[in-house]
Write a protein that holds these residues in place. Structure first.
Motif, PDB file in Angstrom:
ATOM      1  N   MET A  51       0.809  -1.171  -0.084  1.00  0.00           N
ATOM      2  CA  MET A  51       0.003   0.030  -0.040  1.00  0.00           C
ATOM      3  C   MET A  51       0.916   1.271  -0.069  1.00  0.00           C
ATOM      4  O   MET A  51       1.758   1.587   0.893  1.00  0.00           O
ATOM      5  CB  MET A  51      -0.844  -0.022   1.233  1.00  0.00           C
ATOM      6  N   SER A  52       0.704   2.234  -0.919  1.00  0.00           N
ATOM      7  CA  SER A  52       1.446   3.473  -1.031  1.00  0.00           C
ATOM      8  C   SER A  52       0.726   4.478  -0.293  1.00  0.00           C
ATOM      9  O   SER A  52      -0.394   4.453  -0.026  1.00  0.00           O
ATOM     10  CB  SER A  52       1.813   3.594  -2.539  1.00  0.00           C
ATOM     11  N   GLY A  53       1.388   5.516  -0.223  1.00  0.00           N
ATOM     12  CA  GLY A  53       1.058   6.702   0.591  1.00  0.00           C
ATOM     13  C   GLY A  53       1.981   7.214   1.704  1.00  0.00           C
ATOM     14  O   GLY A  53       2.907   6.844   1.781  1.00  0.00           O
ATOM     15  N   ILE A  54       1.080   7.847   2.469  1.00  0.00           N
ATOM     16  CA  ILE A  54       2.058   8.235   3.786  1.00  0.00           C
ATOM     17  C   ILE A  54       1.931   7.355   4.817  1.00  0.00           C
ATOM     18  O   ILE A  54       0.718   7.258   5.557  1.00  0.00           O
ATOM     19  CB  ILE A  54       1.475   9.776   4.341  1.00  0.00           C
ATOM     20  N   PRO A  55       2.856   6.664   5.300  1.00  0.00           N
ATOM     21  CA  PRO A  55       2.865   5.678   6.379  1.00  0.00           C
ATOM     22  C   PRO A  55       2.866   6.150   7.731  1.00  0.00           C
ATOM     23  O   PRO A  55       3.653   6.936   8.119  1.00  0.00           O
ATOM     24  CB  PRO A  55       4.209   4.681   5.975  1.00  0.00           C
ATOM     25  N   ILE A  56       1.931   5.554   8.410  1.00  0.00           N
ATOM     26  CA  ILE A  56       1.888   5.762   9.909  1.00  0.00           C
ATOM     27  C   ILE A  56       1.475   4.583  10.418  1.00  0.00           C
ATOM     28  O   ILE A  56       0.754   3.785  10.047  1.00  0.00           O
ATOM     29  CB  ILE A  56       1.000   6.937  10.407  1.00  0.00           C
ATOM     30  N   ALA A  57       2.068   4.458  11.599  1.00  0.00           N
ATOM     31  CA  ALA A  57       1.759   3.101  12.647  1.00  0.00           C
ATOM     32  C   ALA A  57       0.627   3.525  13.689  1.00  0.00           C
ATOM     33  O   ALA A  57       0.803   4.630  14.339  1.00  0.00           O
ATOM     34  CB  ALA A  57       2.814   2.591  13.081  1.00  0.00           C
TER      35      ALA A  57
ATOM     36  N   PRO B  26      -3.087  -3.262   6.968  1.00  0.00           N
ATOM     37  CA  PRO B  26      -3.032  -1.966   6.704  1.00  0.00           C
ATOM     38  C   PRO B  26      -4.073  -1.375   6.147  1.00  0.00           C
ATOM     39  O   PRO B  26      -4.967  -2.141   5.479  1.00  0.00           O
ATOM     40  CB  PRO B  26      -1.934  -1.826   5.840  1.00  0.00           C
ATOM     41  N   HIS B  27      -4.422  -0.124   6.467  1.00  0.00           N
ATOM     42  CA  HIS B  27      -5.901   0.504   5.860  1.00  0.00           C
ATOM     43  C   HIS B  27      -5.505   1.747   5.305  1.00  0.00           C
ATOM     44  O   HIS B  27      -4.904   2.749   5.885  1.00  0.00           O
ATOM     45  CB  HIS B  27      -6.515   0.777   7.146  1.00  0.00           C
ATOM     46  N   PRO B  28      -5.887   1.872   4.052  1.00  0.00           N
ATOM     47  CA  PRO B  28      -5.738   3.476   3.225  1.00  0.00           C
ATOM     48  C   PRO B  28      -6.826   4.526   3.740  1.00  0.00           C
ATOM     49  O   PRO B  28      -7.837   4.193   4.132  1.00  0.00           O
ATOM     50  CB  PRO B  28      -5.894   3.104   1.815  1.00  0.00           C
ATOM     51  N   VAL B  29      -6.389   5.632   3.861  1.00  0.00           N
ATOM     52  CA  VAL B  29      -7.351   6.789   4.394  1.00  0.00           C
ATOM     53  C   VAL B  29      -6.997   7.721   3.135  1.00  0.00           C
ATOM     54  O   VAL B  29      -6.260   8.567   3.272  1.00  0.00           O
ATOM     55  CB  VAL B  29      -6.756   7.474   5.591  1.00  0.00           C
TER      56      VAL B  29
ATOM     57  N   ILE C 187      -3.101   8.148   3.391  1.00  0.00           N
ATOM     58  CA  ILE C 187      -2.487   7.840   4.464  1.00  0.00           C
ATOM     59  C   ILE C 187      -2.732   6.522   4.597  1.00  0.00           C
ATOM     60  O   ILE C 187      -3.760   5.797   4.601  1.00  0.00           O
ATOM     61  CB  ILE C 187      -3.053   8.538   6.008  1.00  0.00           C
ATOM     62  N   ALA C 188      -1.235   5.695   4.935  1.00  0.00           N
ATOM     63  CA  ALA C 188      -1.308   4.216   4.986  1.00  0.00           C
ATOM     64  C   ALA C 188      -1.222   3.965   6.362  1.00  0.00           C
ATOM     65  O   ALA C 188       0.026   3.929   6.918  1.00  0.00           O
ATOM     66  CB  ALA C 188      -0.191   3.810   3.922  1.00  0.00           C
ATOM     67  N   VAL C 189      -2.137   3.425   6.896  1.00  0.00           N
ATOM     68  CA  VAL C 189      -2.106   3.149   8.475  1.00  0.00           C
ATOM     69  C   VAL C 189      -1.692   1.753   8.511  1.00  0.00           C
ATOM     70  O   VAL C 189      -2.543   0.864   8.155  1.00  0.00           O
ATOM     71  CB  VAL C 189      -3.311   3.433   9.290  1.00  0.00           C
ATOM     72  N   GLY C 190      -0.748   1.342   9.221  1.00  0.00           N
ATOM     73  CA  GLY C 190      -0.333  -0.037   9.508  1.00  0.00           C
ATOM     74  C   GLY C 190      -0.452  -0.408  11.170  1.00  0.00           C
ATOM     75  O   GLY C 190      -0.622   0.757  11.747  1.00  0.00           O
TER      76      GLY C 190
END
Length: 171
Positions: free
Chosen positions: A1-7, A69-72, A165-168
Motif C-alpha cells: 500500500m502506498s501513501g504516507i505511512p503511519i503506525a 493496513p488500511h488506506p485513508v 495515509i497508509a495506516v499499519g
C-alpha cells in the motif's frame, strides 16, 4: 500500500488530547452513586456545539469490518460541533486524527493513528480533521452524538488527500 505511512498505536488519553477526549471508566473524578451500587466518572469529556446553528442529535453507525493496513484517502471535520463515538459492540477500532495548519487545512504528514479498544469512546473537538471511523476485526455499531447543523453543508467538510495515509500496525 502506498501513501504516507503511519503506525497505529494504542489509544491513550494524553496522546489523543490534541484532538479531543478519550472516554472510559477510570478517568475523571469518581463518586459513588445509586445507593452505593455504581461509580460515576465526571469530567471525562465535553460536548461542544454552536448554539443556534445546531441541534443535538443521536445516531447509530453500523460499520463494516476492515483490516490493517488500511488506506485513508479522505478526511472530514465538523467545525460547529464536537462528535462523540461510543462503541456498542466493537472489538477494536481505528481512530485517525490530523492537525490543521494556520489556514485550517489538514497536515497529513502529522496524522496520528490509534487503536481503540471496545471499552473506549472518543470525542473529537470541533474542527478536528479525522478519517471516518474504521471497525477492525468484525462489524461494529457505534452511538454517535453531535450537534447537527440546520444547514448540513456548514458543518461537514471533506478533504481528498493527494496521497492517502497508509495506516499499519505499530512495530
Amino acid at each position: 500500500m502506498s501513501g504516507i505511512p503511519i503506525a497505529a498505536r494504542p489509544l491513550d488519553p494524553a496522546a489523543f488530547a490534541p484532538f479531543g477526549e478519550v472516554i472510559q471508566a477510570g478517568l475523571g473524578t469518581v463518586s459513588r452513586v445509586n445507593d452505593g451500587r455504581a461509580d460515576r466518572f465526571d469530567g471525562v469529556g465535553r460536548l461542544e456545539r454552536s448554539l443556534g446553528e445546531t441541534a443535538p442529535t443521536i445516531a447509530v453507525y453500523r460499520i463494516d469490518a476492515s483490516v490493517l493496513p488500511h488506506p485513508v484517502p479522505l478526511l472530514e471535520r465538523h467545525p460547529l460541533s464536537s462528535q462523540l463515538f461510543v462503541p456498542m459492540n466493537a472489538a477494536r477500532y481505528l481512530v485517525v486524527a490530523v492537525p490543521s495548519d494556520a489556514d485550517g487545512l489538514p497536515v497529513p504528514e502529522r496524522a496520528e493513528a490509534f487503536l481503540a479498544a471496545g471499552d473506549q469512546a472518543i470525542n473529537y473537538r470541533p474542527g478536528v480533521w479525522h478519517c471516518p471511523l474504521v471497525a477492525l476485526d468484525r462489524p461494529a455499531d457505534f452511538v454517535m452524538v453531535m450537534g447537527r447543523a440546520f444547514d448540513a453543508s456548514a458543518d461537514c467538510e471533506f478533504f481528498d488527500l493527494p496521497d492517502p495515509i497508509a495506516v499499519g500496525r505499530a512495530p
